[in-house]
Scaffold this motif. Sequence first.
Motif, mmCIF file in Angstrom:
data_model
loop_
_atom_site.group_PDB
_atom_site.id
_atom_site.type_symbol
_atom_site.label_atom_id
_atom_site.label_comp_id
_atom_site.label_asym_id
_atom_site.label_seq_id
_atom_site.Cartn_x
_atom_site.Cartn_y
_atom_site.Cartn_z
ATOM 1 N N TYR A 35 0.858 -1.189 0.000
ATOM 2 C CA TYR A 35 0.000 0.000 0.000
ATOM 3 C C TYR A 35 0.891 1.235 0.000
ATOM 4 O O TYR A 35 2.132 1.109 -0.016
ATOM 5 N N ARG A 36 0.305 2.398 0.004
ATOM 6 C CA ARG A 36 1.105 3.610 -0.175
ATOM 7 C C ARG A 36 2.156 3.776 0.908
ATOM 8 O O ARG A 36 3.279 4.218 0.631
ATOM 9 N N LYS A 151 2.828 -7.404 -6.499
ATOM 10 C CA LYS A 151 2.093 -6.433 -5.689
ATOM 11 C C LYS A 151 1.465 -7.056 -4.452
ATOM 12 O O LYS A 151 1.244 -6.366 -3.461
ATOM 13 N N LYS A 167 -7.198 -9.468 -8.065
ATOM 14 C CA LYS A 167 -6.942 -8.967 -9.415
ATOM 15 C C LYS A 167 -7.971 -7.926 -9.831
ATOM 16 O O LYS A 167 -7.669 -6.996 -10.579
ATOM 17 N N ASP A 168 -9.192 -8.087 -9.327
ATOM 18 C CA ASP A 168 -10.263 -7.159 -9.684
ATOM 19 C C ASP A 168 -10.277 -5.900 -8.813
ATOM 20 O O ASP A 168 -10.725 -4.840 -9.264
ATOM 21 N N THR A 169 -9.812 -6.011 -7.568
ATOM 22 C CA THR A 169 -9.996 -4.916 -6.618
ATOM 23 C C THR A 169 -8.707 -4.190 -6.237
ATOM 24 O O THR A 169 -8.771 -3.054 -5.775
ATOM 25 N N TYR A 170 -7.554 -4.824 -6.415
ATOM 26 C CA TYR A 170 -6.308 -4.189 -5.982
ATOM 27 C C TYR A 170 -5.883 -3.096 -6.950
ATOM 28 O O TYR A 170 -6.035 -3.211 -8.170
ATOM 29 N N SER A 171 -5.329 -2.005 -6.383
ATOM 30 C CA SER A 171 -4.769 -0.935 -7.196
ATOM 31 C C SER A 171 -3.562 -0.354 -6.477
ATOM 32 O O SER A 171 -3.444 -0.429 -5.250
ATOM 33 N N ASP A 172 -2.659 0.218 -7.218
ATOM 34 C CA ASP A 172 -1.443 0.798 -6.643
ATOM 35 C C ASP A 172 -1.763 2.058 -5.845
ATOM 36 O O ASP A 172 -2.705 2.795 -6.159
ATOM 37 N N MET A 174 -2.794 2.606 -2.712
ATOM 38 C CA MET A 174 -3.938 2.686 -1.814
ATOM 39 C C MET A 174 -3.507 3.130 -0.416
ATOM 40 O O MET A 174 -2.393 2.842 0.028
ATOM 41 N N VAL A 182 -9.691 -4.011 0.935
ATOM 42 C CA VAL A 182 -9.475 -4.893 -0.218
ATOM 43 C C VAL A 182 -9.050 -6.281 0.248
ATOM 44 O O VAL A 182 -9.526 -7.306 -0.267
#
Length: 260
Positions: A35-36, A151, A167-172, A174, A182
């Motif tokens: 996460y961030r 990731k 794969k559907d919900t993770y994003s860089d 966060m 998530v």
Amino acid sequence: MTMPLYASPEQLMRERSELARKGIARGRSVVVLKYRGGVLFVAENPSPTLHKVSEIYDRIGFAAVGRYSEFESLRRGGIRHVDLQGYMYDRRDVNARALANVYAQTLSTIFTEQLKPFEVEICVAQVGDNSDEDELYRLTYDGSIVMDEPKYVVMGGQTDAINAKLKDTYSDGMELNAALAVAIEALRATPANTSASTGSAGSNELNASKLEVAVLDRERPGRKFRRITGAALEALMPSTQQGEASSESADSSGSDGEKS
């Protein structure tokens, strides 16, 4: 005179692999993701004393699934190894990649030379100065280092369902609360939790008392590892506000019904 039973090396390896995979699949799942602010560990673990997530060194964390006695011995051995490296050289020279290689050699030796393999899967994570320098290493029972998804890492339980959800919900990039939401949503995507979530108690299937949560906090001075428990975890839980809102709406609809 009876002849001893013979099994080919290939058959022995298959049987050991099957034994280890079954033992790991019976364990509760663990999700490790970036996460961030660093690296987040989320494990299904109702026990307050037997930890599946731990600190190894200043910037390095450890997570595992499988037989507790086996991965606990690996954890202690890893701590002794990095402590010695930091004492002999410099604390900045200790890194997760070298520790992952040591674990890989250990697990490979146990798998090939001992009668019973370790029924464990572990993750070694290191937080860097920025998100591009964060590292995740997943090691399987036979010593293989898997880098299929840089990731996040999923271990134990129904990994296919959890990976598909991530794969559907993770994003860089966060924030911590979004990353925790998530991870919990992905853990709830397993067939057991999905079927339970259809009932009235499904939203509490993975409440704070059944989770072990920790982070490698990039902004924290010195040792980066920090456990999140109690009120701090309750405040981050995604279902808290949703549950309160749903209960308030249910109360209001109930009172309207009584009025009518």
